[in-house]
Design a protein around this motif. Structure first.
Motif, PDB file in Angstrom:
ATOM      1  N   VAL A  99       0.848  -1.184   0.000  1.00 49.34           N
ATOM      2  CA  VAL A  99       0.000   0.000   0.000  1.00 49.34           C
ATOM      3  C   VAL A  99       0.886   1.238   0.000  1.00 49.34           C
ATOM      4  O   VAL A  99       1.900   1.284   0.698  1.00 49.34           O
ATOM      5  CB  VAL A  99      -0.958   0.009   1.211  1.00 49.34           C
ATOM      6  CG1 VAL A  99      -0.208   0.059   2.523  1.00 49.34           C
ATOM      7  CG2 VAL A  99      -1.945   1.181   1.126  1.00 49.34           C
ATOM      8  N   LYS A 100       0.588   2.198  -0.812  1.00 47.00           N
ATOM      9  CA  LYS A 100       1.401   3.402  -0.914  1.00 47.00           C
ATOM     10  C   LYS A 100       0.964   4.402   0.160  1.00 47.00           C
ATOM     11  O   LYS A 100      -0.195   4.830   0.171  1.00 47.00           O
ATOM     12  CB  LYS A 100       1.239   4.047  -2.290  1.00 47.00           C
ATOM     13  CG  LYS A 100       1.592   3.125  -3.463  1.00 47.00           C
ATOM     14  CD  LYS A 100       3.050   2.719  -3.454  1.00 47.00           C
ATOM     15  CE  LYS A 100       3.383   1.857  -4.661  1.00 47.00           C
ATOM     16  NZ  LYS A 100       4.793   1.417  -4.670  1.00 47.00           N
ATOM     17  N   GLU A 101       1.880   4.769   1.061  1.00 46.78           N
ATOM     18  CA  GLU A 101       1.580   5.742   2.101  1.00 46.78           C
ATOM     19  C   GLU A 101       1.802   7.142   1.535  1.00 46.78           C
ATOM     20  O   GLU A 101       2.935   7.627   1.441  1.00 46.78           O
ATOM     21  CB  GLU A 101       2.448   5.532   3.342  1.00 46.78           C
ATOM     22  CG  GLU A 101       2.168   4.265   4.104  1.00 46.78           C
ATOM     23  CD  GLU A 101       2.969   3.077   3.581  1.00 46.78           C
ATOM     24  OE1 GLU A 101       3.745   3.277   2.629  1.00 46.78           O
ATOM     25  OE2 GLU A 101       2.776   1.959   4.080  1.00 46.78           O
ATOM     26  N   THR A 102       0.742   7.752   1.120  1.00 50.62           N
ATOM     27  CA  THR A 102       0.837   9.097   0.555  1.00 50.62           C
ATOM     28  C   THR A 102       0.856  10.124   1.669  1.00 50.62           C
ATOM     29  O   THR A 102       0.420   9.845   2.806  1.00 50.62           O
ATOM     30  CB  THR A 102      -0.366   9.364  -0.367  1.00 50.62           C
ATOM     31  OG1 THR A 102      -1.569   9.315   0.420  1.00 50.62           O
ATOM     32  CG2 THR A 102      -0.452   8.327  -1.481  1.00 50.62           C
ATOM     33  N   PRO A 103       1.319  11.325   1.387  1.00 46.42           N
ATOM     34  CA  PRO A 103       1.291  12.383   2.403  1.00 46.42           C
ATOM     35  C   PRO A 103      -0.123  12.645   2.929  1.00 46.42           C
ATOM     36  O   PRO A 103      -0.314  12.895   4.115  1.00 46.42           O
ATOM     37  CB  PRO A 103       1.857  13.591   1.664  1.00 46.42           C
ATOM     38  CG  PRO A 103       2.736  13.019   0.611  1.00 46.42           C
ATOM     39  CD  PRO A 103       2.075  11.760   0.171  1.00 46.42           C
ATOM     40  N   GLY A 104      -1.069  12.612   2.023  1.00 45.97           N
ATOM     41  CA  GLY A 104      -2.448  12.829   2.472  1.00 45.97           C
ATOM     42  C   GLY A 104      -2.897  11.775   3.467  1.00 45.97           C
ATOM     43  O   GLY A 104      -3.580  12.061   4.456  1.00 45.97           O
ATOM     44  N   MET A 105      -2.529  10.516   3.200  1.00 49.22           N
ATOM     45  CA  MET A 105      -2.881   9.409   4.091  1.00 49.22           C
ATOM     46  C   MET A 105      -2.216   9.593   5.455  1.00 49.22           C
ATOM     47  O   MET A 105      -2.853   9.407   6.508  1.00 49.22           O
ATOM     48  CB  MET A 105      -2.463   8.089   3.453  1.00 49.22           C
ATOM     49  CG  MET A 105      -2.630   6.877   4.345  1.00 49.22           C
ATOM     50  SD  MET A 105      -2.028   5.392   3.505  1.00 49.22           S
ATOM     51  CE  MET A 105      -2.071   4.232   4.864  1.00 49.22           C
ATOM     52  N   LEU A 106      -0.928   9.976   5.440  1.00 44.66           N
ATOM     53  CA  LEU A 106      -0.222  10.147   6.707  1.00 44.66           C
ATOM     54  C   LEU A 106      -0.780  11.323   7.504  1.00 44.66           C
ATOM     55  O   LEU A 106      -0.864  11.284   8.728  1.00 44.66           O
ATOM     56  CB  LEU A 106       1.276  10.345   6.422  1.00 44.66           C
ATOM     57  CG  LEU A 106       1.981   9.134   5.789  1.00 44.66           C
ATOM     58  CD1 LEU A 106       3.422   9.489   5.414  1.00 44.66           C
ATOM     59  CD2 LEU A 106       1.964   7.939   6.744  1.00 44.66           C
ATOM     60  N   GLU A 107      -1.147  12.424   6.795  1.00 50.11           N
ATOM     61  CA  GLU A 107      -1.748  13.554   7.481  1.00 50.11           C
ATOM     62  C   GLU A 107      -3.085  13.159   8.117  1.00 50.11           C
ATOM     63  O   GLU A 107      -3.430  13.604   9.213  1.00 50.11           O
ATOM     64  CB  GLU A 107      -1.967  14.712   6.486  1.00 50.11           C
ATOM     65  CG  GLU A 107      -0.704  15.449   6.086  1.00 50.11           C
ATOM     66  CD  GLU A 107      -0.090  16.203   7.257  1.00 50.11           C
ATOM     67  OE1 GLU A 107      -0.824  16.526   8.234  1.00 50.11           O
ATOM     68  OE2 GLU A 107       1.121  16.466   7.218  1.00 50.11           O
ATOM     69  N   LYS A 108      -3.805  12.314   7.439  1.00 51.98           N
ATOM     70  CA  LYS A 108      -5.082  11.834   7.981  1.00 51.98           C
ATOM     71  C   LYS A 108      -4.873  11.022   9.246  1.00 51.98           C
ATOM     72  O   LYS A 108      -5.650  11.120  10.205  1.00 51.98           O
ATOM     73  CB  LYS A 108      -5.805  10.992   6.916  1.00 51.98           C
ATOM     74  CG  LYS A 108      -7.236  10.649   7.256  1.00 51.98           C
ATOM     75  CD  LYS A 108      -7.894   9.909   6.084  1.00 51.98           C
ATOM     76  CE  LYS A 108      -9.340   9.582   6.413  1.00 51.98           C
ATOM     77  NZ  LYS A 108     -10.010   8.858   5.299  1.00 51.98           N
ATOM     78  N   ILE A 109      -3.800  10.208   9.257  1.00 52.66           N
ATOM     79  CA  ILE A 109      -3.486   9.425  10.458  1.00 52.66           C
ATOM     80  C   ILE A 109      -3.144  10.350  11.611  1.00 52.66           C
ATOM     81  O   ILE A 109      -3.570  10.135  12.758  1.00 52.66           O
ATOM     82  CB  ILE A 109      -2.323   8.451  10.182  1.00 52.66           C
ATOM     83  CG1 ILE A 109      -2.751   7.399   9.143  1.00 52.66           C
ATOM     84  CG2 ILE A 109      -1.881   7.754  11.463  1.00 52.66           C
ATOM     85  CD1 ILE A 109      -1.621   6.507   8.683  1.00 52.66           C
TER      86      ILE A 109
END
Length: 455
Positions: A99-109
């Motif tokens: 799974v690609k951890e995008t910046p948007g995904m990490l910011e959501k976390i």
């Protein structure tokens, strides 16, 4: 479509639908529990790997080597660890990277502290992790091969069990529908055997307590009434034939004798008088039969309205005296006629007058003096009429049958009649929801008591 088939389909359809809802609920509930449990398991595995990395000080290359040498990379959770600045600190397999951890995904976390989602068959969990006053962002992804396999097996088992259950339900529904409707089938078979010639047959009544038994009992009661009606009709036709044959035979005999040879005018005149007498008897019989038919109508077809009994009694008395001037009929009222309502009833004037005329004629013709009396007594709720004569009386053997059409007792030798008058009077009284009874002693007279309820 027969009721049996309809019941089978209806019961099977409802039960199958309920069972399908139950099976679906079980499958969905198990799938959700499996998914939630695996997300928890992924998070726990990721925390364990982070502890090994930070607390145990295990070299990242060793952890990566363990991951790559796993027998199944799909079921082996892939963990990635980032700092809050979104720098990658550790990854099990960057080249694989499920799974690609995008910046948007990490910011959501960072904002939500924990997220979960699915990517095809892969389950992904991302969460924040605190260690030595530092916060890290961790993601873990894997496929629950074992859990999904169990879920598929459960689906196969539920689908197979559902089909078997539906088949059993259809068989059971058909069996019970046939068993439940067997009394109806037996009833139909018996009804097909019943004709006008064997109305004495009856349908089976089963246990006598359930709805089918009630239907059978009601049907048998209808057959009882039909049988009585057929028997009465046969008897009625037989009696009419007998009653008509007598005057017709007498008329034919008189006319044949008169026509056999020349006779004096006086003999022709006498023969004509005899024929006229027989014709009058036929007219009277016809009128009685017509009145008897009217008294047998459905009450809903007869016009009822409020009327006074004293007026009907006097009209009936005048009619009898007009036909038989030598009769004497005394009408006495035991109470003063102050309350008009006490003498009012709901009825049909013509029929009531016919009943009173027959009772008066009957009392006079069986009395040596051709005299009888009518005593009227009334109370708050009902009125009593007593028709009293001092005639020959009625024997105990004849009393139970005097209201039977065409029945003539032992006293028939004292007066002519066709046996219709009393039965007609009884039917009319019953039609007006009244009661009639008789008390008689041979040689002392007879009293007919009629009781009506007020309007």
């Amino acid at each position: 479509m027969k009721i049996r088939t309809r019941l089978t389909f209806l019961f099977s359809g409802i039960t199958a639908a309920i069972l399908l809802l139950l099976v679906t609920a079980i499958y969905i509930s198990y799938a959700r529990d499996r998914e939630d449990d695996y997300y928890k398991n992924l998070r726990q595995q990721a925390v364990t790997k982070a502890n090994l990395l930070f607390d145990a000080g295990i070299d990242p290359h060793v952890l990566q080597l363990i991951y790559r040498n796993s027998s199944s990379t799909l079921s082996q959770e892939e963990v990635a660890i980032y700092d809050t600045d979104l720098h990658l600190l550790y990854h099990d397999a960057v080249d694989i990277d499920k799974v690609k951890e995008t910046p948007g995904m990490l910011e959501k976390i960072k904002q939500q502290k924990e997220i979960v989602f699915k990517q095809d068959q892969l389950q992904v969990v991302g969460f924040t992790y605190s260690h030595q006053n530092k916060t890290y962002l961790i993601t873990a992804v894997a496929e629950d091969e074992y859990g999904l396999a169990r879920l598929r097996n459960l689906g196969y088992i539920l689908a197979f069990s559902y089909l078997i259950a539906v088949l059993c339900i259809i068989i059971a529904a058909r069996f019970f529908a046939r068993k439940a409707l067997k009394p109806v089938s037996d009833m139909v078979d018996r009804v097909e055997e019943i004709t006008a010639t064997n109305l004495d047959l009856r349908v089976p009544e089963g246990n006598g307590t359930d709805e089918m038994a009630e239907l059978a009992i009601t049907f048998n009661q209808m057959l009882d009434r039909l049988e009585q009606s057929f028997d009465a009709q046969k008897q009625f036709v037989s009696n009419i034939s007998h009653e008509l044959r007598t005057p017709l035979t007498a008329m034919m005999a008189e006319l044949e004798i008169s026509a056999s040879r020349e006779r004096p005018a006086a003999e022709y005149l006498q023969s004509m008088h005899h024929a006229i007498s027989d014709a009058r008897q036929l007219v009277k019989l016809s009128n009685s039969l017509l009145d008897l038919a009217k008294a047998s109508y459905d009450p809903a077809e007869i016009n009822f309205k409020p009327m006074r009994l004293d007026e009907l009694l006097m009209e009936a008395r005048d009619e009898v005296l007009k036909a038989f001037p030598f009769y004497r009929i005394n009408v006495n009222f035991e109470e003063p006629q102050e309350e008009e309502d006490y003498l009012s009833v709901e009825g049909n004037a013509y029929l009531l007058k016919v009943a009173f005329v027959n009772l008066m004629e009957n009392g006079c013709k069986f009395s040596a003096s051709h005299e009888m009396g009518v005593v009227v007594t009334w109370f708050k709720e009902y009125t009593i009429l007593r028709f009293i004569d001092d005639g020959v009386g009625i024997s105990k053997q004849d009393l139970p049958n005097i209201f039977t059409p065409f029945y003539r007792g032992g006293n028939g030798q004292y007066a002519d009649g066709n046996g219709i008058g009393l039965s007609l009077a009884a039917r009319i009284v019953k039609l007006h929801k009244g009661t009639i009874s008789v008390v008689s002693k041979v040689g002392q007279g007879t009293t007919f008591t009629v009781e009506f309820t007020h309007v």
